[in-house]
Write a protein that holds these residues in place. Structure first.
Motif, mmCIF file in Angstrom:
data_model
loop_
_atom_site.group_PDB
_atom_site.id
_atom_site.type_symbol
_atom_site.label_atom_id
_atom_site.label_comp_id
_atom_site.label_asym_id
_atom_site.label_seq_id
_atom_site.Cartn_x
_atom_site.Cartn_y
_atom_site.Cartn_z
ATOM 1 N N THR A 103 0.859 -1.176 0.000
ATOM 2 C CA THR A 103 0.000 0.000 0.000
ATOM 3 C C THR A 103 0.899 1.230 0.000
ATOM 4 O O THR A 103 1.947 1.242 0.650
ATOM 5 N N ILE A 104 0.498 2.234 -0.774
ATOM 6 C CA ILE A 104 1.206 3.511 -0.767
ATOM 7 C C ILE A 104 0.278 4.526 -0.131
ATOM 8 O O ILE A 104 -0.785 4.836 -0.660
ATOM 9 N N GLY A 105 0.647 5.025 1.009
ATOM 10 C CA GLY A 105 -0.209 5.968 1.709
ATOM 11 C C GLY A 105 -0.218 5.646 3.181
ATOM 12 O O GLY A 105 0.707 5.045 3.713
ATOM 13 N N GLY A 106 -1.273 6.014 3.848
ATOM 14 C CA GLY A 106 -1.332 5.824 5.286
ATOM 15 C C GLY A 106 -2.047 4.559 5.706
ATOM 16 O O GLY A 106 -1.996 4.176 6.865
ATOM 17 N N GLN A 107 -2.763 3.881 4.767
ATOM 18 C CA GLN A 107 -3.568 2.753 5.195
ATOM 19 C C GLN A 107 -2.707 1.530 5.500
ATOM 20 O O GLN A 107 -1.692 1.296 4.873
ATOM 21 N N GLN A 108 -3.138 0.768 6.493
ATOM 22 C CA GLN A 108 -2.509 -0.494 6.863
ATOM 23 C C GLN A 108 -3.502 -1.602 6.513
ATOM 24 O O GLN A 108 -4.637 -1.593 6.985
ATOM 25 N N VAL A 109 -3.078 -2.547 5.691
ATOM 26 C CA VAL A 109 -3.935 -3.664 5.301
ATOM 27 C C VAL A 109 -3.202 -4.955 5.634
ATOM 28 O O VAL A 109 -2.046 -5.127 5.237
ATOM 29 N N ALA A 110 -3.862 -5.833 6.360
ATOM 30 C CA ALA A 110 -3.234 -7.092 6.769
ATOM 31 C C ALA A 110 -2.732 -7.859 5.552
ATOM 32 O O ALA A 110 -3.451 -8.017 4.563
ATOM 33 N N GLY A 111 -1.486 -8.315 5.621
ATOM 34 C CA GLY A 111 -0.891 -9.091 4.539
ATOM 35 C C GLY A 111 -0.145 -8.269 3.520
ATOM 36 O O GLY A 111 0.521 -8.824 2.638
ATOM 37 N N ALA A 112 -0.252 -6.941 3.597
ATOM 38 C CA ALA A 112 0.405 -6.059 2.625
ATOM 39 C C ALA A 112 1.502 -5.253 3.300
ATOM 40 O O ALA A 112 1.361 -4.827 4.448
ATOM 41 N N HIS A 113 2.597 -5.054 2.578
ATOM 42 C CA HIS A 113 3.634 -4.143 3.038
ATOM 43 C C HIS A 113 3.115 -2.712 2.913
ATOM 44 O O HIS A 113 2.294 -2.411 2.031
ATOM 45 N N SER A 114 3.594 -1.827 3.792
ATOM 46 C CA SER A 114 3.090 -0.455 3.809
ATOM 47 C C SER A 114 4.206 0.534 3.487
ATOM 48 O O SER A 114 5.279 0.485 4.085
ATOM 49 N N LEU A 115 3.953 1.402 2.517
ATOM 50 C CA LEU A 115 4.850 2.502 2.163
ATOM 51 C C LEU A 115 4.088 3.792 2.471
ATOM 52 O O LEU A 115 3.146 4.146 1.756
ATOM 53 N N THR A 116 4.456 4.473 3.539
ATOM 54 C CA THR A 116 3.654 5.578 4.063
ATOM 55 C C THR A 116 4.209 6.926 3.624
ATOM 56 O O THR A 116 5.377 7.235 3.869
ATOM 57 N N LEU A 117 3.365 7.714 2.974
ATOM 58 C CA LEU A 117 3.705 9.090 2.610
ATOM 59 C C LEU A 117 3.326 10.020 3.764
ATOM 60 O O LEU A 117 2.216 9.940 4.283
ATOM 61 N N ASP A 118 4.227 10.896 4.140
ATOM 62 C CA ASP A 118 4.030 11.747 5.321
ATOM 63 C C ASP A 118 3.181 12.971 4.995
ATOM 64 O O ASP A 118 3.663 14.100 5.004
ATOM 65 N N GLN A 119 1.902 12.740 4.715
ATOM 66 C CA GLN A 119 1.005 13.858 4.438
ATOM 67 C C GLN A 119 0.685 14.645 5.706
ATOM 68 O O GLN A 119 0.577 15.872 5.687
ATOM 69 N N LEU A 120 0.540 13.935 6.827
ATOM 70 C CA LEU A 120 0.240 14.595 8.097
ATOM 71 C C LEU A 120 1.336 15.593 8.452
ATOM 72 O O LEU A 120 1.070 16.700 8.927
#
Length: 341
Positions: free
Chosen positions: A156-173
């Motif tokens: 996922t690209i963004g802030g969401q966390q989804v079970a089973g997926a790697h997370s790439l978080t953009l610092d929008q906050l």
């Protein structure tokens, strides 16, 4: 005299390449799929590639994906929105880096609806990896479906966390936080915040607004307030907002991004308001135009990661499909103080 229609040329096959190069079809497959790994000499590899080029042979992607269970494609899903130059440049760099590692990237537009039918559509393409872009659209069931269909890594690209997926978080906050801290340090207590009316931009605008509000609330000052202001990206909408500026009783405006800042800068100047004496403006993204306009625009810069390093991360997790899920923060925010506020 009437010319007879010509029959289409026969499409060359791997068997034709094998005959031309004097090798087996298995050797052709090893060489053209870059899986020889020492089993085939360099001289033989060159002979196979030369034969394929002479015949105009290109490996059949569908057949190759049937054998491997995936296509080598990295699928990037994106909502129907127009992104600014900064994010577009980042995606271009990432595409080039993935291509250099042997992964063609395909962009898949969608409505951003959180529905497993979206994942089913992605799975039909048999991607090697999926980068579920900004916005919703990926669920835990969708991740499971993709993995069963042969996808080796889901992100996922963004802030969401989804079970089973790697997370790439953009610092929008952090963008909203940086803007608030700067304006508060300059003595502003009545701050407006542009919220684009285009719902496709909610992924960017809502966290930026949340960061601004949270940073102001942390001061515990009852005189500090943030007022969200909906705005369409048109000159008319900007002029209408500026016409109400006096009654809003605000001293500063965080404009969501630099493009909205430049739109409003022009509207404020047309109305005879001075920047920053009457209105302090802070944008985001640090576009080139922010340095060329007068007054030069104060902005928040999001330092995005190097595309090559991110591509190497994606490649590593593709090669290790059973690795535990990982979370990685992409970029950091900092204020670039200039003349507008």
């Amino acid at each position: 005299m009437r010319q007879q229609p010509t029959s289409p040329q026969t499409t060359p096959t791997s068997a034709d390449v094998a005959r031309r190069a004097g090798v087996s079809r298995a050797t052709v497959s090893y060489v053209l799929n870059n899986s020889a790994s020492g089993r085939v000499s360099e001289q033989t590899r060159q002979r196979v590639r030369a034969a394929a080029e002479e015949l105009g042979y290109v490996p059949h992607a569908a057949a190759r994906s049937l054998r491997a269970g995936h296509t080598g494609i990295v699928l990037l899903t994106m909502p129907d929105a127009v992104f600014g130059p900064l994010f577009s440049s980042f995606l271009k760099e990432l595409r080039g880096a993935l291509r250099a590692l042997g992964y063609p990237i395909v962009i898949y537009g969608d409505s951003g609806s959180p529905d497993t039918d979206l994942a089913a559509g992605w799975a039909e393409l048999r991607p090697t990896a999926v980068l579920a872009g900004v916005g919703p659209g990926l669920t835990e069931r969708g991740v499971a479906l993709l993995r069963r269909s042969g996808t080796r890594a889901v992100f996922t690209i963004g802030g969401q966390q989804v079970a089973g997926a790697h997370s790439l978080t953009l610092d929008q906050l952090g963008i909203g936080t940086a803007a608030a801290e700067h304006l508060l340090a300059r003595g502003h207590r009545r701050i407006g915040a542009v919220v684009p009316t285009d719902p496709a931009l909610d992924f960017f605008s809502r966290p930026r607004l949340d960061g601004l509000i949270a940073a102001c609330a942390e001061r515990g000052d009852p005189d500090t307030r943030v007022q969200p202001l909906s705005l369409g990206y048109t000159e008319q909408a900007a002029a209408e907002l500026v016409s109400r500026w006096g009654e809003l009783d605000l001293s500063a405006l965080f404009t969501y991004n630099d493009e909205y800042a430049l739109l409003l800068l022009s509207a404020f100047q047309d109305a005879g308001l001075r920047i920053p004496e009457d209105v302090a403006l802070v944008g985001a993204d640090d576009l080139l135009l922010t340095r060329l306009t007068r007054p030069r625009l104060t902005t928040v810069r999001l330092e995005l990661p190097d595309g090559a390093r991110l591509a190497e991360l994606i490649d590593r997790l593709i090669r290790n499909p059973d690795a535990p899920t990982e979370n990685h923060a992409l970029g950091s925010s900092r204020i670039v103080a200039r003349d507008s506020g």
